[in-house]
Design an enzyme around this catalytic site. Structure first.
Site, short mmCIF file in Angstrom:
data_model
loop_
_atom_site.label_atom_id
_atom_site.label_comp_id
_atom_site.label_asym_id
_atom_site.label_seq_id
_atom_site.Cartn_x
_atom_site.Cartn_y
_atom_site.Cartn_z
N TYR A 153 0.84 -1.22 0.00
CA TYR A 153 0.00 0.00 0.00
C TYR A 153 0.88 1.26 0.00
O TYR A 153 0.66 2.20 -0.78
CB TYR A 153 -0.88 -0.06 1.25
CG TYR A 153 -1.89 1.03 1.42
CD1 TYR A 153 -3.10 1.02 0.73
CD2 TYR A 153 -1.66 2.08 2.32
CE1 TYR A 153 -4.05 2.01 0.93
CE2 TYR A 153 -2.60 3.07 2.52
CZ TYR A 153 -3.80 3.04 1.82
OH TYR A 153 -4.73 4.03 2.02
N LYS A 157 1.00 4.10 -2.93
CA LYS A 157 0.61 5.48 -2.60
C LYS A 157 1.78 6.44 -2.78
O LYS A 157 1.61 7.57 -3.24
CB LYS A 157 0.06 5.55 -1.17
CG LYS A 157 -1.23 4.77 -0.96
CD LYS A 157 -2.37 5.30 -1.82
CE LYS A 157 -3.73 4.77 -1.38
NZ LYS A 157 -4.82 5.25 -2.26
P1 NAI Z 1 -13.46 2.60 1.61
O1 NAI Z 1 -12.97 1.20 1.71
O2 NAI Z 1 -14.48 3.09 2.59
O3 NAI Z 1 -14.02 2.88 0.14
C1 NAI Z 1 -13.27 2.52 -0.98
C2 NAI Z 1 -14.04 2.78 -2.25
O4 NAI Z 1 -13.27 2.28 -3.34
C3 NAI Z 1 -15.39 2.05 -2.29
O5 NAI Z 1 -16.31 2.85 -3.00
C4 NAI Z 1 -15.06 0.81 -3.10
O6 NAI Z 1 -16.18 0.28 -3.79
C5 NAI Z 1 -14.06 1.38 -4.10
N1 NAI Z 1 -13.22 0.34 -4.69
C6 NAI Z 1 -12.32 -0.46 -4.07
N2 NAI Z 1 -11.79 -1.31 -4.97
C7 NAI Z 1 -12.34 -1.01 -6.17
C8 NAI Z 1 -12.22 -1.54 -7.48
N3 NAI Z 1 -11.40 -2.56 -7.76
N4 NAI Z 1 -12.95 -0.99 -8.47
C9 NAI Z 1 -13.79 0.03 -8.22
N5 NAI Z 1 -13.97 0.57 -7.02
C10 NAI Z 1 -13.26 0.04 -5.99
O7 NAI Z 1 -12.16 3.50 1.63
P2 NAI Z 1 -11.92 5.02 2.10
O8 NAI Z 1 -11.45 4.98 3.50
O9 NAI Z 1 -13.05 5.87 1.73
O10 NAI Z 1 -10.64 5.36 1.21
C11 NAI Z 1 -10.72 6.09 -0.01
C12 NAI Z 1 -9.30 6.38 -0.48
O11 NAI Z 1 -8.60 7.08 0.55
C13 NAI Z 1 -8.48 5.11 -0.76
O12 NAI Z 1 -7.66 5.34 -1.88
C14 NAI Z 1 -7.65 4.96 0.49
O13 NAI Z 1 -6.46 4.26 0.23
C15 NAI Z 1 -7.40 6.41 0.86
N6 NAI Z 1 -7.07 6.61 2.25
C16 NAI Z 1 -7.97 6.35 3.26
C17 NAI Z 1 -7.61 6.56 4.58
C18 NAI Z 1 -8.53 6.32 5.71
O14 NAI Z 1 -8.11 6.51 6.86
N7 NAI Z 1 -9.78 5.93 5.51
C19 NAI Z 1 -6.27 7.04 4.92
C20 NAI Z 1 -5.42 7.28 3.81
C21 NAI Z 1 -5.83 7.08 2.52
#
Ligand code: NAI
Length: 246
Positions: A153, A157
């Site tokens: 990851y 990133k």
């Molecule tokens: P989440 O797990 O709540 O949502 C992820 C979203 O990505 C969902 O809509 C899911 O359907 C979609 N997704 C995942 N794999 C997919 C695929 N193969 N094709 C299409 N859609 C796909 O995640 P969250 O927390 O909202 O994270 C969003 C972004 O922020 C990610 O890139 C994550 O790495 C990043 N992030 C999140 C953090 C956190 O603390 N929640 C911290 C740092 C970065």
């Protein structure tokens, strides 16, 4: 062609992507909601339209390169323009390096990094044609300072920073900017199962002593994708409550 700017948001079904979609719709963008499953996207579209906004749903698995490129191309052809791209969808497959499988590595690199390349490549042409573009790639503080258990990851990133700086240089002359937002710990499905001991530890590392909300990230995305941010490009902005300060 409508004069309303069109913004594609991947991973819009929940968490940060959902908050970004709601925010950009509120700011008058026609939002294209993308994720794997149609149901939550249709619900979100209904919510946005009920509030007077405009939304289109495009379900796609971003690890399928051809399907992702076709989705981006269909937005430009059906809506006549593509102004903003928010590459937000991402996954974790955590494991210590000694135990990390090839599959865990490949899944994360494909979903979190290769998809961003594919989407940006597909979006560049319609943005150039429209003489305007705002690309925002969602990274993570794990990519800035590392995080045990997240070699895959953090690598993906971190790579977004070099990738984004490069396309910012390539496309800047065409009025297209590209920036990275690096969230810290944000309360979403991705972090909800962390043990209390971990969240307490993380809170202690933060200047503001609390986890962030998806809306905190959405506000930063709204700025870097706004018309106002035309002079801001190639940047990585950590939105992390002062955890990394780098
Ligand atoms: P989440 O797990 O709540 O949502 C992820 C979203 O990505 C969902 O809509 C899911 O359907 C979609 N997704 C995942 N794999 C997919 C695929 N193969 N094709 C299409 N859609 C796909 O995640 P969250 O927390 O909202 O994270 C969003 C972004 O922020 C990610 O890139 C994550 O790495 C990043 N992030 C999140 C953090 C956190 O603390 N929640 C911290 C740092 C970065």
């Amino acid at each position: 062609m409508s004069d309303q700017r069109v913004a594609v948001i991947t991973g819009a079904s929940r968490g940060i992507g959902r908050a970004v979609a709601l925010r950009l719709a509120k700011e008058g963008r026609h939002v294209v909601l993308s994720a794997r499953s149609q149901g939550p996207l249709d619900e979100l579209k209904g919510e946005i339209e009920a509030a007077g906004g405009a939304a289109t749903v495009k379900a796609v698995d971003i690890s399928d390169r051809a399907a992702l490129a076709a989705m981006i191309e269909s937005v430009a052809s059906e809506l006549g323009r593509l102004d903003v791209l928010v590459n937000n969808a991402g996954i974790t497959r955590d494991n210590l390096i000694l135990r990390m499988s090839d599959e865990e590595w490949d899944d994360v690199i494909s979903t979190n990094l290769t998809s961003v390349f594919v989407a940006c490549r597909a979006a560049a042409r319609p943005m150039m044609k429209g003489k305007f573009g705002r690309i925002c790639n969602i990274a993570s503080t794990s990519g800035l300072v590392g995080n045990a258990g997240q070699a895959n990851y953090a690598a993906a990133k971190s790579a977004l920073t070099g990738f984004t700086k490069t396309i910012a240089r390539e496309l800047g002359g065409k009025n297209i900017t590209a920036n990275v937002i690096a969230p810290g710990f944000i309360q979403t499905d991705m972090t909800k199962d962390l043990p209390a001991a971990v969240t307490d530890h993380v809170k202690a590392l933060m200047a503001v002593r609390n986890l962030g909300e998806p809306e905190d990230i959405a506000a930063a995305v709204a700025y870097v994708t706004s018309d106002d941010a035309r002079f801001v490009t190639g940047q990585t902005l950590a939105v992390d409550g002062g955890m990394t300060m780098c």
